[in-house]
Design a protein around this motif. Structure first.
Motif, PDB file in Angstrom:
ATOM      1  N   ILE A  17       0.851  -1.185   0.000  1.00 24.61           N
ATOM      2  CA  ILE A  17       0.000   0.000   0.000  1.00 24.61           C
ATOM      3  C   ILE A  17       0.889   1.237   0.000  1.00 24.61           C
ATOM      4  N   THR A  18       0.658   2.089  -0.948  1.00 25.80           N
ATOM      5  CA  THR A  18       1.355   3.377  -0.965  1.00 25.80           C
ATOM      6  C   THR A  18       0.357   4.466  -0.610  1.00 25.80           C
ATOM      7  N   VAL A  19       0.681   5.200   0.434  1.00 25.08           N
ATOM      8  CA  VAL A  19      -0.172   6.322   0.831  1.00 25.08           C
ATOM      9  C   VAL A  19       0.439   7.587   0.250  1.00 25.08           C
ATOM     10  N   ASP A  20      -0.386   8.297  -0.471  1.00 18.82           N
ATOM     11  CA  ASP A  20       0.051   9.559  -1.051  1.00 18.82           C
ATOM     12  C   ASP A  20      -0.320  10.699  -0.103  1.00 18.82           C
ATOM     13  N   ALA A  21       0.650  11.577   0.154  1.00 15.84           N
ATOM     14  CA  ALA A  21       0.377  12.712   1.031  1.00 15.84           C
ATOM     15  C   ALA A  21       0.556  13.996   0.238  1.00 15.84           C
ATOM     16  N   LYS A  22      -0.422  14.869   0.386  1.00  8.62           N
ATOM     17  CA  LYS A  22      -0.288  16.205  -0.185  1.00  8.62           C
ATOM     18  C   LYS A  22      -0.880  17.180   0.812  1.00  8.62           C
ATOM     19  N   SER A  23      -0.734  18.446   0.558  1.00  7.59           N
ATOM     20  CA  SER A  23      -1.249  19.437   1.498  1.00  7.59           C
ATOM     21  C   SER A  23      -2.746  19.618   1.241  1.00  7.59           C
ATOM     22  N   PHE A  24      -3.667  19.216   2.069  1.00  6.95           N
ATOM     23  CA  PHE A  24      -3.368  18.583   3.352  1.00  6.95           C
ATOM     24  C   PHE A  24      -4.236  17.351   3.513  1.00  6.95           C
ATOM     25  N   PHE A  53      -4.231  12.678   3.208  1.00  3.48           N
ATOM     26  CA  PHE A  53      -3.662  11.390   2.824  1.00  3.48           C
ATOM     27  C   PHE A  53      -4.631  10.680   1.888  1.00  3.48           C
ATOM     28  N   THR A  54      -4.074   9.972   0.912  1.00  4.81           N
ATOM     29  CA  THR A  54      -4.894   9.136   0.033  1.00  4.81           C
ATOM     30  C   THR A  54      -4.204   7.775  -0.120  1.00  4.81           C
ATOM     31  N   PRO A  55      -4.824   6.651   0.240  1.00  2.00           N
ATOM     32  CA  PRO A  55      -6.141   6.602   0.881  1.00  2.00           C
ATOM     33  C   PRO A  55      -6.049   6.995   2.350  1.00  2.00           C
ATOM     34  N   ALA A  56      -7.158   7.499   2.881  1.00  3.30           N
ATOM     35  CA  ALA A  56      -7.200   7.859   4.296  1.00  3.30           C
ATOM     36  C   ALA A  56      -7.929   6.793   5.097  1.00  3.30           C
ATOM     37  N   LYS A  60      -4.021  -8.056  15.386  1.00  2.00           N
ATOM     38  CA  LYS A  60      -5.142  -7.781  16.289  1.00  2.00           C
ATOM     39  C   LYS A  60      -6.176  -6.922  15.583  1.00  2.00           C
ATOM     40  N   ALA A  61      -7.431  -7.273  15.750  1.00  2.00           N
ATOM     41  CA  ALA A  61      -8.493  -6.457  15.161  1.00  2.00           C
ATOM     42  C   ALA A  61      -8.576  -5.119  15.889  1.00  2.00           C
ATOM     43  N   GLY A  62      -8.977  -4.111  15.157  1.00  2.00           N
ATOM     44  CA  GLY A  62      -9.112  -2.802  15.784  1.00  2.00           C
ATOM     45  C   GLY A  62      -8.939  -1.695  14.773  1.00  2.00           C
ATOM     46  N   THR A  63      -8.922  -0.481  15.285  1.00  2.00           N
ATOM     47  CA  THR A  63      -8.739   0.686  14.434  1.00  2.00           C
ATOM     48  C   THR A  63      -7.444   1.378  14.838  1.00  2.00           C
ATOM     49  N   TYR A  64      -6.610   1.630  13.854  1.00  2.00           N
ATOM     50  CA  TYR A  64      -5.318   2.255  14.114  1.00  2.00           C
ATOM     51  C   TYR A  64      -5.286   3.593  13.373  1.00  2.00           C
ATOM     52  N   ASP A  65      -5.289   4.664  14.127  1.00  2.00           N
ATOM     53  CA  ASP A  65      -5.267   5.990  13.514  1.00  2.00           C
ATOM     54  C   ASP A  65      -3.860   6.327  13.039  1.00  2.00           C
ATOM     55  N   PHE A  66      -3.798   7.054  11.928  1.00  2.00           N
ATOM     56  CA  PHE A  66      -2.490   7.596  11.549  1.00  2.00           C
ATOM     57  C   PHE A  66      -2.625   9.088  11.303  1.00  2.00           C
ATOM     58  N   ASN A  67      -1.499   9.754  11.339  1.00  4.40           N
ATOM     59  CA  ASN A  67      -1.508  11.209  11.210  1.00  4.40           C
ATOM     60  C   ASN A  67      -0.179  11.675  10.627  1.00  4.40           C
ATOM     61  N   CYS A  68      -0.184  12.924  10.211  1.00  3.22           N
ATOM     62  CA  CYS A  68       1.039  13.529   9.708  1.00  3.22           C
ATOM     63  C   CYS A  68       1.963  13.816  10.889  1.00  3.22           C
ATOM     64  N   SER A  69       3.231  13.500  10.727  1.00  5.77           N
ATOM     65  CA  SER A  69       4.166  13.678  11.838  1.00  5.77           C
ATOM     66  C   SER A  69       5.107  14.855  11.638  1.00  5.77           C
ATOM     67  N   ILE A  70       4.895  15.598  10.581  1.00  2.00           N
ATOM     68  CA  ILE A  70       5.744  16.763  10.328  1.00  2.00           C
ATOM     69  C   ILE A  70       4.868  18.009  10.265  1.00  2.00           C
ATOM     70  N   ASN A 105      -5.400  18.407  10.161  1.00  2.00           N
ATOM     71  CA  ASN A 105      -6.453  17.679   9.438  1.00  2.00           C
ATOM     72  C   ASN A 105      -5.921  16.442   8.726  1.00  2.00           C
ATOM     73  N   MET A 106      -4.612  16.295   8.734  1.00  2.60           N
ATOM     74  CA  MET A 106      -4.033  15.152   8.010  1.00  2.60           C
ATOM     75  C   MET A 106      -4.051  13.905   8.868  1.00  2.60           C
ATOM     76  N   THR A 107      -5.193  13.237   8.808  1.00  2.00           N
ATOM     77  CA  THR A 107      -5.360  12.021   9.584  1.00  2.00           C
ATOM     78  C   THR A 107      -5.984  10.939   8.703  1.00  2.00           C
ATOM     79  N   GLY A 108      -5.885   9.724   9.170  1.00  2.00           N
ATOM     80  CA  GLY A 108      -6.518   8.616   8.466  1.00  2.00           C
ATOM     81  C   GLY A 108      -6.599   7.457   9.433  1.00  2.00           C
ATOM     82  N   LYS A 109      -7.169   6.356   8.931  1.00  2.00           N
ATOM     83  CA  LYS A 109      -7.234   5.209   9.829  1.00  2.00           C
ATOM     84  C   LYS A 109      -7.108   3.892   9.071  1.00  2.00           C
ATOM     85  N   ILE A 110      -6.557   2.929   9.777  1.00  4.99           N
ATOM     86  CA  ILE A 110      -6.469   1.565   9.282  1.00  4.99           C
ATOM     87  C   ILE A 110      -7.442   0.732  10.112  1.00  4.99           C
TER      88      ILE A 110
END
Ligand SMILES: [Cu+2]
Length: 139
Positions: free
Chosen positions: A57-64, A66-69, A113-123, A131-136
């Motif tokens: 999976i490649t996540v594309d980041a642009k301002s502002f 993530f795709t896919p989120a 493990k089943a669940g929801t894992y949030d991700f976010n921009c770290s810079i 606003n740059m957030t997403g979830k797995i």
């Protein structure tokens, strides 16, 4: 027939009976009662619903953004995750999975493990950074 050979025949007959009954007892003991897994949901056309797949999976980041989120995975899947910045400078952090990628970096991990894992921009990338957030979602 004398007494001796008669006794001999009796012993042979007894041994044969014992051998037969021992054989009969060990038959058919392990054919039944093996647990069968219960499938949940309906398996449809081709793709198996079970985990264990390796996905790139490649996540594309642009301002502002993530795709896919919104990324869907199954328990047991192995993921090779890559971050690609198409605009601006962003990082991809998944705190619960100990992942933090910079532009062009990849990491491979298994979700067990089943669940929801949030991700976010770290810079700190600007006004839309928060606003740059997403979830797995792992199910
Ligand atoms: Cu940012």
């Amino acid at each position: 027939m004398n007494k001796k050979s008669c006794l001999f025949l009796a012993i042979v007959a007894m041994a044969a009976v014992l051998a037969l009954s021992a054989c009969g007892a060990s038959k058919n003991n392990n054919a039944a009662n093996s647990p069968s897994p219960t499938a949940s949901g309906s398996a449809s056309a081709g793709a198996p619903a079970a985990g264990g797949a390796t996905k790139e999976i490649t996540v594309d980041a642009k301002s502002f953004e993530f795709t896919p989120a919104d990324i869907q995975l199954h328990v047991g899947d192995t993921v090779k995750l890559t971050l690609h910045n198409s605009n601006g400078n962003h990082g991809l952090e998944i705190p619960d999975l100990n992942v933090n990628l910079k532009n062009g970096e990849s990491t491979t991990f298994t979700v067990d493990k089943a669940g929801t894992y949030d991700f976010n921009c770290s810079i700190q990338c600007g006004s839309g950074h928060d606003n740059m957030t997403g979830k797995i979602t792992v199910s």
